[in-house]
Design a protein around this motif. Structure first.
Motif, mmCIF file in Angstrom:
data_model
loop_
_atom_site.group_PDB
_atom_site.id
_atom_site.type_symbol
_atom_site.label_atom_id
_atom_site.label_comp_id
_atom_site.label_asym_id
_atom_site.label_seq_id
_atom_site.Cartn_x
_atom_site.Cartn_y
_atom_site.Cartn_z
ATOM 1 N N GLU A 75 1.038 -1.279 -0.254
ATOM 2 C CA GLU A 75 0.283 -0.204 0.401
ATOM 3 C C GLU A 75 0.546 1.736 -0.386
ATOM 4 N N GLY A 76 1.992 1.056 0.391
ATOM 5 C CA GLY A 76 2.426 2.492 -0.060
ATOM 6 C C GLY A 76 3.180 3.077 1.634
ATOM 7 N N ARG A 77 2.706 2.913 2.583
ATOM 8 C CA ARG A 77 2.775 4.258 3.049
ATOM 9 C C ARG A 77 3.853 3.657 4.259
ATOM 10 N N GLY A 78 3.775 2.796 4.539
ATOM 11 C CA GLY A 78 5.679 2.804 4.868
ATOM 12 C C GLY A 78 5.542 3.640 6.137
ATOM 13 N N LEU A 79 6.377 3.500 6.519
ATOM 14 C CA LEU A 79 6.800 4.403 8.506
ATOM 15 C C LEU A 79 5.512 5.401 8.849
ATOM 16 N N THR A 80 4.601 6.036 7.775
ATOM 17 C CA THR A 80 3.706 7.369 8.354
ATOM 18 C C THR A 80 2.302 6.412 8.812
ATOM 19 N N VAL A 81 2.346 5.121 8.615
ATOM 20 C CA VAL A 81 1.287 4.211 9.447
ATOM 21 C C VAL A 81 1.056 4.568 11.429
ATOM 22 N N PHE A 82 2.887 4.700 11.634
ATOM 23 C CA PHE A 82 2.798 4.936 13.191
ATOM 24 C C PHE A 82 2.851 6.217 13.688
ATOM 25 N N ASP A 83 2.348 7.604 12.219
ATOM 26 C CA ASP A 83 1.470 8.604 12.643
ATOM 27 C C ASP A 83 0.309 9.201 13.390
ATOM 28 N N ALA A 84 -0.265 7.936 13.839
ATOM 29 C CA ALA A 84 -1.750 7.266 13.718
ATOM 30 C C ALA A 84 -1.135 7.895 15.466
ATOM 31 N N PRO A 85 -2.475 8.508 16.813
ATOM 32 C CA PRO A 85 -2.728 8.444 17.662
ATOM 33 C C PRO A 85 -2.331 6.698 18.380
#
Length: 174
Positions: free
Chosen positions: A66-76
């Protein structure tokens, strides 16, 4: 069980079963006990379960490309056991669906994993899944140990694979 693919299918289901049992116990804790500082790798049951949820999202993103990579860790982080249980159940269903859709040749397919400053790495689907399952087992064990210090008994999590020892809750995953 005859193939690696069969093993992957069962591990995805075992993962969901063990998460369900662990969250049933965690949902019986008071919010104070759920968030209380404890001695472990992460400082609380809540933080450990948030970590598992984050890492599952990370690897599922890579596996599904899906290409989100490390941005998945930005969720609170989620605050309550009930919120985390619901979020984890969704991921567990997605993971089972992903595994059920795999073919034998998919296991050797490479997927990209974004490691930020360390770069982007390719890893096989099979090794990524095995790592994800082991990661979950590792941290569920930590939560299990932390539960032993509360008024909620840690649940048995290994009654899945053996016919004679299977917990009734495991049946719905088989």
């Amino acid at each position: 069980m005859t193939t690696a693919l069969d093993h992957i299918h069962l591990m995805a289901r075992n993962n969901a079963y063990a998460n369900e049992r662990l969250y049933e116990a965690c949902c019986r804790l008071s919010q104070e006990a759920f968030a209380a500082e404890r001695t472990n790798f992460f400082p609380s049951i809540r933080e450990t379960l948030n970590h598992n949820w984050e890492v599952d999202r990370y690897y599922l993103d890579a596996l599904r490309e899906e290409g989100r990579g490390l941005t998945v860790f930005d969720a609170p982080h989620l605050e309550t056991a009930a919120e985390l249980k619901e979020a984890q159940e969704l991921l567990d269903r997605m993971l089972i669906g992903f595994c059920d859709g795999l073919t034998k040749t998919d296991l050797d397919r490479k997927v990209v994993q974004d490691r930020g400053k360390n770069g982007r790495f390719e890893e096989t689907v099979a090794n990524t899944l095995l790592h994800l399952f082991q990661h979950q087992i590792h941290h569920r064990g930590q939560v299990h140990a932390m539960l032993a210090g509360t008024d909620v008994a840690p649940p048995q999590l290994d009654e899945f694979f053996l016919d004679f020892d299977r917990h009734p809750a495991a049946e719905k995953y088989l």
